[in-house]
Structure formats: structure tokens, C-alpha cells
Design a protein around this motif. Structure first.
Motif, short mmCIF file in Angstrom:
data_model
loop_
_atom_site.label_atom_id
_atom_site.label_comp_id
_atom_site.label_asym_id
_atom_site.label_seq_id
_atom_site.Cartn_x
_atom_site.Cartn_y
_atom_site.Cartn_z
N GLN A 46 -10.81 -9.14 33.53
CA GLN A 46 -12.01 -9.07 34.37
C GLN A 46 -11.94 -8.03 35.49
N PHE A 47 -10.80 -7.40 35.67
CA PHE A 47 -10.69 -6.41 36.75
C PHE A 47 -9.68 -5.34 36.39
N GLU A 49 -8.61 -3.05 39.24
CA GLU A 49 -8.06 -2.59 40.51
C GLU A 49 -6.58 -2.96 40.64
N LYS A 53 -6.02 -11.68 42.63
CA LYS A 53 -7.20 -12.45 42.26
C LYS A 53 -6.78 -13.91 42.07
#
Length: 157
Positions: free
Chosen positions: A50-51, A53, A58
Motif C-alpha cells: 500500500q505504500f 515511501e 506504518k
């Protein structure tokens, strides 16, 4: 005359049922409170997808006063210390070196290391690495070092 042996009696006296052991009743939920979410497993790989970065933690679960977090790392972080808490690193994918002043700990997938409270450390990932962290809620990623890499953990849906 031979003695006859009668079979032993198979009847027993009725016994009272054992007392039931019950959990304390949960407090009643107010009408305005939302219903608890359905229990569901957390898929770590799905959360990591989902990410993108780097060095951004998270939050994927909460355990009592602890947060379970995932992050993607590449490069060198900052030397820092968490004076009041241990920090658990578990590598999901890739390789992570946790530099300590006494020597390095190298972790591969499925391996974990707990940095004891008060021990200065610096995570380094020479390739993109996915990790899972467990630490008390509100623990800053940079500990006592602060600086531009300091970011609070964000929740993932």
C-alpha cells in the motif's frame, strides 16, 4: 456350595453439576458506540504493497500499549537511542544490518533482533528491505536523535 460372584453395581449416586466458570461481563455498549469490527487477519505483504515511501513507519495493529508497524528501508538511517524501551526488528524481505557500537547484526527474511533499551543503533539496508517493528505506542523512529527523518507512525487502513 460355591460362592456366587455378582457383578459390581454400575449405578452411581447422582452428582451435582460442576459450577460454570465465566468471564466477567463486558460493559454494555452505548447505542451511540459503533459495533466492533469483524475479526480479520492482517496480511503483512498486502499492507506493505500500500505504500512506497522509505523510512516511513506504518501502523498495522495495536497490541495493548504497543504498535505493530511495517516500513520499507533503503540506505542508512541515523544513529539513535530509545532510552526507555526495547525495539524489535523483524525482516520480512531483503536484508537489514543493525549497526551497534559493539558490532553489527545482519538480518535476513524471517529473522529478528531486539535492540535493548538505551543501546545506540543505526539501521542500514543496502537493498530495499521490508521490516516489521514492535514498540510502545508513540515511540519516535529517531529516538533521541530527532532531525529531518523524524516522522510519527501513520495508520494503514
Amino acid at each position: 456350595m460355591p460362592e456366587s460372584t455378582a457383578p459390581a453395581s454400575t449405578t452411581t449416586e447422582p452428582t451435582a453439576p460442576a459450577p460454570a466458570v465465566t468471564e466477567p461481563a463486558a460493559p454494555a455498549r452505548a447505542a451511540s458506540e459503533p459495533a466492533a469490527p469483524e475479526p480479520a487477519a492482517v496480511n503483512i505483504a498486502e499492507k506493505l504493497s500500500q505504500f512506497g515511501e522509505l523510512w516511513s513507519q506504518k501502523r498495522i495493529a495495536v497490541l495493548n500499549d504497543y504498535e505493530v508497524k511495517v516500513a520499507k528501508l533503503k540506505g542508512e538511517f541515523v544513529w539513535h537511542t530509545h532510552e526507555n524501551t526495547d525495539e524489535l526488528f523483524l525482516v520480512v524481505a531483503g536484508r537489514l544490518t543493525i549497526q551497534l557500537r559493539d558490532g553489527d547484526v545482519v538480518l535476513g527474511p524471517g529473522e529478528l533482533f531486539v535492540v535493548p533499551r538505551g543501546v545506540e543503533h543505526c539501521p542500514v539496508a543496502h537493498e530495499e528491505t521490508a521490516i516489521l517493528l514492535v514498540e510502545p505506542a508513540g515511540t519516535l523512529n529517531t529516538g533521541d536523535a530527532g532531525g529531518p527523518m523524524t516522522k510519527p507512525a501513520e495508520s494503514l487502513a
